[in-house]
Design an enzyme around this catalytic site. Structure first.
Site, PDB file in Angstrom:
ATOM      1  N   ASP A  25       0.887  -1.152  -0.071  1.00 35.70           N
ATOM      2  CA  ASP A  25       0.081   0.053  -0.052  1.00 35.70           C
ATOM      3  C   ASP A  25       0.910   1.356  -0.146  1.00 35.70           C
ATOM      4  O   ASP A  25       1.972   1.129   0.306  1.00 35.70           O
ATOM      5  CB  ASP A  25      -0.746   0.017   1.233  1.00 35.70           C
ATOM      6  CG  ASP A  25      -1.681   1.208   1.460  1.00 35.70           C
ATOM      7  OD1 ASP A  25      -2.557   1.574   0.526  1.00 35.70           O
ATOM      8  OD2 ASP A  25      -1.466   2.029   2.247  1.00 35.70           O
ATOM      9  N   ASP A  47      -0.206   5.151   0.995  1.00 32.28           N
ATOM     10  CA  ASP A  47      -0.363   6.115   2.170  1.00 32.28           C
ATOM     11  C   ASP A  47      -0.719   5.484   3.493  1.00 32.28           C
ATOM     12  O   ASP A  47      -1.297   4.245   3.813  1.00 32.28           O
ATOM     13  CB  ASP A  47      -1.654   7.024   1.979  1.00 32.28           C
ATOM     14  CG  ASP A  47      -1.710   7.854   0.714  1.00 32.28           C
ATOM     15  OD1 ASP A  47      -0.671   8.736   0.820  1.00 32.28           O
ATOM     16  OD2 ASP A  47      -2.458   7.624  -0.174  1.00 32.28           O
ATOM     17  N   ASP A  85      -1.302  -0.518   5.916  1.00 28.95           N
ATOM     18  CA  ASP A  85      -1.794  -0.150   7.258  1.00 28.95           C
ATOM     19  C   ASP A  85      -3.198   0.012   7.820  1.00 28.95           C
ATOM     20  O   ASP A  85      -3.492   0.432   8.672  1.00 28.95           O
ATOM     21  CB  ASP A  85      -1.144   1.161   7.323  1.00 28.95           C
ATOM     22  CG  ASP A  85      -2.165   2.163   6.471  1.00 28.95           C
ATOM     23  OD1 ASP A  85      -2.113   1.931   5.314  1.00 28.95           O
ATOM     24  OD2 ASP A  85      -2.202   3.375   6.699  1.00 28.95           O
TER      25      ASP A  85
END
Length: 218
Positions: free
Chosen positions: A11, A13, A167
Site C-alpha cells: 500500500d 499512504d 496499514d
C-alpha cells in the site's frame, strides 16, 4: 536461499508515505468548505485506503449524493496544495531498494488515483523501483481483490508466493479475498487492534521492524 514471496505488494499512504494525518486533515477541511461538520478523526482515518469516492461517502454519509463531486473537488484542492511536502517514513526508501536488489517483484496497490500515485512516485523518487502499480480509479476499491488478482496474473505469480503489506484492514481483507498472505503495519491509519483482528502474518511496529521481518521471512 529461495524466496518465500516472489511478489511483494505495498500500500502507499500510511505504509510507505507518512500521509495519513494529512489525508484526515484534508477530508475535514473539505467538509468545512461545504459548511458541514467535519467527520471525527477516527472515522476519517478508517476510510483511508479506499477509493476517493467511496472514502468520502463513508466519511460523510449524511451528504447528498449530488454534492459528493463538490466534496471530492475540495479534498483534491487541499491535498494537492501540500502533497509535494509529504515524506516517506524513515527507512522506507532503503527497505524498498533492498527488496528490489534482492530480486523480489515489487508492486503498489493503492486507494490513490493514477494521477495522485504518479505524483507521489515522482516526488519520492521510488517510481523506478516498482515493477507494476494498481490504483483505485483503475480497479475496484479495496477490499475487492481485483488489484492483487491483476498483479498476480501480470507476473504469473501464485497466491502463496504473493505478500500484501498495508496499514489498514482494507489492505488485509483484500489480501484475504485474493488468497494472498498479508503483513500489517501498526504505524499508519488503522489502530493495531483492528489490524491484529485480521490475523496478518506479522504486525510491524515500525519500518525497521518490517525490514527485519521481511529479511527473515520473505
Amino acid at each position: 536461499m529461495a524466496k518465500r514471496f516472489e511478489l511483494i505488494v505495498f500500500d502507499w499512504d500510511g505504509t510507505l508515505m507518512d500521509s495519513a494525518g494529512a489525508i484526515v486533515a484534508c477530508i475535514q477541511a473539505a467538509a468545512r468548505d461545504l459548511g458541514l461538520a467535519p467527520p471525527p478523526e477516527e472515522r476519517a482515518r478508517h476510510v483511508i485506503g479506499l477509493g476517493l469516492g467511496e472514502a468520502l461517502r463513508h466519511a460523510l454519509p449524511e451528504l447528498e449524493d449530488e454534492r459528493h463531486h463538490e466534496l471530492a473537488e475540495r479534498y483534491r484542492y487541499h491535498y494537492l496544495a501540500q502533497d509535494q511536502d509529504l515524506t516517506l517514513f524513515a527507512g522506507a526508501e532503503n527497505l524498498v531498494r533492498a527488496l528490489n536488489e534482492a530480486g523480489h517483484l515489487l508492486a503498489i496497490a493503492t486507494g490513490k488515483s493514477r494521477r495522485g500515485l504518479d505524483r507521489a512516485l515522482g516526488h519520492s523518487g521510488l517510481g523506478l523501483l516498482f515493477h507494476a502499480t494498481r490504483c483505485a480509479d483503475e480497479c475496484h476499491s479495496k477490499p475487492h481483490p481485483q488489484m492483487l488478482e491483476e498483479l498476480m496474473e501480470e507476473f504469473g505469480v501464485a497466491q502463496e508466493a504473493t505478500l500484501m503489506i498495508g496499514d489498514t484492514t482494507h489492505d488485509l481483507l483484500m489480501a484475504k479475498n485474493a488468497g494472498a498472505a498479508a503483513v500489517g503495519v501498526a504505524y499508519g491509519a488503522h489502530p493495531p487492534e483492528a489490524l491484529a483482528a485480521e490475523a496478518p502474518l506479522h504486525l510491524a511496529e515500525s519500518i525497521e521492524d518490517l525490514r527485519r521481518w521481511l529479511g527473515a521471512n520473505a
